[in-house]
Design an enzyme around this catalytic site. Structure first.
Site, PDB file in Angstrom:
ATOM      1  N   ARG A   1     -37.062  74.429  77.371  1.00  0.00           N
ATOM      2  CA  ARG A   1     -36.317  73.400  76.646  1.00  0.00           C
ATOM      3  C   ARG A   1     -35.796  74.022  75.349  1.00  0.00           C
ATOM      4  O   ARG A   1     -36.405  74.957  74.804  1.00  0.00           O
ATOM      5  CB  ARG A   1     -37.225  72.218  76.293  1.00  0.00           C
ATOM      6  CG  ARG A   1     -37.586  71.327  77.445  1.00  0.00           C
ATOM      7  CD  ARG A   1     -36.401  70.465  77.904  1.00  0.00           C
ATOM      8  NE  ARG A   1     -36.776  69.502  78.924  1.00  0.00           N
ATOM      9  CZ  ARG A   1     -36.518  69.648  80.233  1.00  0.00           C
ATOM     10  NH1 ARG A   1     -35.904  70.713  80.680  1.00  0.00           N
ATOM     11  NH2 ARG A   1     -36.871  68.698  81.091  1.00  0.00           N
TER      12      ARG A   1
ATOM     13  N   HIS B   1     -27.542  74.142  81.040  1.00  0.00           N
ATOM     14  CA  HIS B   1     -28.715  73.452  81.618  1.00  0.00           C
ATOM     15  C   HIS B   1     -28.542  73.278  83.139  1.00  0.00           C
ATOM     16  O   HIS B   1     -28.628  72.159  83.660  1.00  0.00           O
ATOM     17  CB  HIS B   1     -28.939  72.095  80.925  1.00  0.00           C
ATOM     18  CG  HIS B   1     -30.343  71.574  81.122  1.00  0.00           C
ATOM     19  ND1 HIS B   1     -31.032  70.885  80.141  1.00  0.00           N
ATOM     20  CD2 HIS B   1     -31.201  71.649  82.172  1.00  0.00           C
ATOM     21  CE1 HIS B   1     -32.230  70.542  80.586  1.00  0.00           C
ATOM     22  NE2 HIS B   1     -32.354  71.010  81.835  1.00  0.00           N
TER      23      HIS B   1
HETATM   24  P1  NDP Z   1     -45.960  72.965  85.063  1.00  0.00           P
HETATM   25  O1  NDP Z   1     -46.633  71.815  84.400  1.00  0.00           O
HETATM   26  O2  NDP Z   1     -46.185  73.176  86.517  1.00  0.00           O
HETATM   27  O3  NDP Z   1     -46.359  74.330  84.328  1.00  0.00           O
HETATM   28  C1  NDP Z   1     -46.452  74.426  82.962  1.00  0.00           C
HETATM   29  C2  NDP Z   1     -47.103  75.748  82.589  1.00  0.00           C
HETATM   30  O4  NDP Z   1     -47.077  75.889  81.152  1.00  0.00           O
HETATM   31  C3  NDP Z   1     -48.575  75.825  82.997  1.00  0.00           C
HETATM   32  O5  NDP Z   1     -48.899  77.139  83.418  1.00  0.00           O
HETATM   33  C4  NDP Z   1     -49.301  75.484  81.684  1.00  0.00           C
HETATM   34  O6  NDP Z   1     -50.608  76.036  81.583  1.00  0.00           O
HETATM   35  C5  NDP Z   1     -48.391  76.148  80.690  1.00  0.00           C
HETATM   36  N1  NDP Z   1     -48.606  75.577  79.353  1.00  0.00           N
HETATM   37  C6  NDP Z   1     -48.431  74.312  78.929  1.00  0.00           C
HETATM   38  N2  NDP Z   1     -48.775  74.177  77.634  1.00  0.00           N
HETATM   39  C7  NDP Z   1     -49.188  75.403  77.238  1.00  0.00           C
HETATM   40  C8  NDP Z   1     -49.690  75.915  76.023  1.00  0.00           C
HETATM   41  N3  NDP Z   1     -49.832  75.137  74.954  1.00  0.00           N
HETATM   42  N4  NDP Z   1     -50.039  77.211  75.976  1.00  0.00           N
HETATM   43  C9  NDP Z   1     -49.916  78.014  77.066  1.00  0.00           C
HETATM   44  N5  NDP Z   1     -49.436  77.587  78.254  1.00  0.00           N
HETATM   45  C10 NDP Z   1     -49.074  76.298  78.335  1.00  0.00           C
HETATM   46  O7  NDP Z   1     -44.396  72.804  84.747  1.00  0.00           O
HETATM   47  P2  NDP Z   1     -43.174  73.350  85.605  1.00  0.00           P
HETATM   48  O8  NDP Z   1     -43.402  74.776  85.891  1.00  0.00           O
HETATM   49  O9  NDP Z   1     -42.879  72.464  86.747  1.00  0.00           O
HETATM   50  O10 NDP Z   1     -41.958  73.155  84.560  1.00  0.00           O
HETATM   51  C11 NDP Z   1     -41.933  73.827  83.322  1.00  0.00           C
HETATM   52  C12 NDP Z   1     -40.769  73.358  82.483  1.00  0.00           C
HETATM   53  O11 NDP Z   1     -39.535  73.866  82.971  1.00  0.00           O
HETATM   54  C13 NDP Z   1     -40.501  71.863  82.439  1.00  0.00           C
HETATM   55  O12 NDP Z   1     -41.419  71.183  81.603  1.00  0.00           O
HETATM   56  C14 NDP Z   1     -39.088  71.806  81.917  1.00  0.00           C
HETATM   57  O13 NDP Z   1     -39.103  71.783  80.507  1.00  0.00           O
HETATM   58  C15 NDP Z   1     -38.478  73.121  82.382  1.00  0.00           C
HETATM   59  N6  NDP Z   1     -37.409  72.909  83.370  1.00  0.00           N
HETATM   60  C16 NDP Z   1     -36.162  73.395  83.094  1.00  0.00           C
HETATM   61  C17 NDP Z   1     -35.145  73.248  83.996  1.00  0.00           C
HETATM   62  C18 NDP Z   1     -33.790  73.828  83.746  1.00  0.00           C
HETATM   63  O14 NDP Z   1     -32.880  73.628  84.543  1.00  0.00           O
HETATM   64  N7  NDP Z   1     -33.594  74.575  82.691  1.00  0.00           N
HETATM   65  C19 NDP Z   1     -35.352  72.564  85.288  1.00  0.00           C
HETATM   66  C20 NDP Z   1     -36.687  72.101  85.472  1.00  0.00           C
HETATM   67  C21 NDP Z   1     -37.671  72.267  84.542  1.00  0.00           C
HETATM   68  P3  NDP Z   1     -51.794  75.535  82.556  1.00  0.00           P
HETATM   69  O15 NDP Z   1     -51.441  76.111  83.897  1.00  0.00           O
HETATM   70  O16 NDP Z   1     -53.003  76.140  81.975  1.00  0.00           O
HETATM   71  O17 NDP Z   1     -51.749  74.035  82.528  1.00  0.00           O
HETATM   72  C1  OXD Z   2     -35.848  69.096  84.623  1.00  0.00           C
HETATM   73  C2  OXD Z   2     -34.590  69.676  84.155  1.00  0.00           C
HETATM   74  O1  OXD Z   2     -36.777  68.913  83.828  1.00  0.00           O
HETATM   75  O2  OXD Z   2     -33.602  69.649  84.937  1.00  0.00           O
HETATM   76  O3  OXD Z   2     -35.943  68.808  85.837  1.00  0.00           O
HETATM   77  O4  OXD Z   2     -34.529  70.204  83.051  1.00  0.00           O
END
Ligand code: NDP
Ligand code: OXD
Length: 309
Positions: free
Chosen positions: A224, A272
């Site tokens: 983000r 995005h």
């Molecule tokens: P998940 O919840 O599956 O994974 C999140 C990961 O981040 C986990 O490994 C988690 O650790 C880690 N994490 C969270 N907080 C912390 C922290 N404070 N310190 C260290 N690690 C942390 O999310 P997704 O993989 O499904 O999605 C990730 C993000 O991608 C979304 O939230 C969104 O913002 C972004 N996104 C962007 C898109 C785009 O088109 N640009 C499309 C879709 C999503 P743990 O495993 O230990 O919980």
């Molecule tokens: C999502 C994105 O969070 O598109 O799915 O960013």
């Protein structure tokens, strides 16, 4: 039987209606702001909630994010106690891993340099290194980061990952905790941010992180816009500390015309689009969650409202 509210300025409800109705023929999908009586609504499908919030929907049993991320919902402002779920979609996951591989390969094979050089008619060799000599660090190794790490690995890169909880993933050097991020950054010539935006991760892509990365490394932000400290990025690029940045997400979207990032030769901007889900592939989990919410069962891909993801 309740009705489902659809509220998004980005998604087309008519793409969702057919695949959802096939799975739930008696579905009543009402599109904001024409939702009829507020008390009929028992499930809300939202990208962003309406400006007045969701508080008027007193029968709400679930809030289903139309994205993988949920920060845009502002969890602190949602009706307390209502479970929230996000999308986990194979189409979206594959597209994200593909985008990140593309961004990594572009830097790895110096296409960013050749793009600039070709505009200058400059014939200059950069001898390719094997991918096995290049480490890519993935911040966030959840659904999307995990798939991205696997794809990078399959394409020969060395891969590190950082998560909140300690992890063990074959072929990926895993780090966690507050100092883990800097240990990982020190090894990573390309850092990809796939974290959710929370109070802990806001501004995490900052000078301290860039200073920990090897000189001339690259940043890819697909998490983000709030992850990036924008004021720290330009000096890092201008001083050569970072060699380039690929940015798909921004604090303000669309990126304003006057924004400094547009004209920077070492920044690649995409609007995005790193990945999007498909209504066809995501409809089954949404319909299943409507059923679960109505039956009082835990949701699929339920978000921990305290952790913020
Ligand atoms: P998940 O919840 O599956 O994974 C999140 C990961 O981040 C986990 O490994 C988690 O650790 C880690 N994490 C969270 N907080 C912390 C922290 N404070 N310190 C260290 N690690 C942390 O999310 P997704 O993989 O499904 O999605 C990730 C993000 O991608 C979304 O939230 C969104 O913002 C972004 N996104 C962007 C898109 C785009 O088109 N640009 C499309 C879709 C999503 P743990 O495993 O230990 O919980
Ligand atoms: C999502 C994105 O969070 O598109 O799915 O960013």
């Amino acid at each position: 039987m309740g009705a489902v509210l659809f509220c998004s300025n980005l998604d087309d409800p008519e793409e969702w209606r057919p695949p959802m109705t096939r799975l739930m023929p008696d579905l009543e999908l009402r599109v904001y702001p024409d939702f009829g009586k507020a008390e009929d609504i028992d499930v809300a499908m939202v990208w962003r909630p309406p400006a007045e919030g969701l508080g008027q929907f007193k029968s709400l049993k679930a809030i289903l994010s139309l994205g993988a991320g949920v920060d845009q919902l502002d969890l602190t402002k949602l009706p307390p106690g209502v479970p929230v779920a996000r999308l986990v979609d194979d189409v979206l996951t594959t597209a994200m891993a593909e985008y990140c591989l593309l961004a990594a390969l572009r830097y790895h094979r110096r296409l960013d340099v050749y793009e600039r050089n070709s505009r200058l008619k400059k014939w200059e060799y950069h001898i390719p290194r094997p991918a096995s000599q290049r480490t890519v660090g993935v911040l966030g190794i959840g659904v999307l980061g995990g798939a991205t790490a696997a794809k990078l690995k399959a394409n020969g890169f060395k891969v590190c990952g950082w998560s909140r909880s300690p992890k063990s993933i074959a072929g990926v050097e895993c780090f966690s905790g507050t100092d883990g991020i800097y240990k990982m950054a020190a090894k990573s010539e390309i850092v990809i941010c796939l974290l959710p935006l929370t109070s802990e991760t806001r501004g995490i892509l900052d000078k301290k992180l860039f200073d920990a990365m090897p000189q001339g490394s690259y940043l890819v932000n697909v998490g983000r816009g709030g992850h990036l400290n924008e004021d720290d990025l330009l000096p890092a690029l201008d001083s050569g500390r970072l060699g380039g940045a690929t940015l798909d997400v921004f604090q303000k979207e669309p990126l304003p015309q006057e924004h400094r990032f547009w004209n920077h030769p070492q920044i690649l901007i995409t609007p995005h689009v790193a990945s999007t889900g498909g209504a066809e592939t995501a409809a089954p989990q949404v319909v299943e969650n409507i059923r679960r919410a109505r039956a009082g069962k835990p949701l699929l891909n339920q978000v921990d409202r305290t952790k913020g993801y």
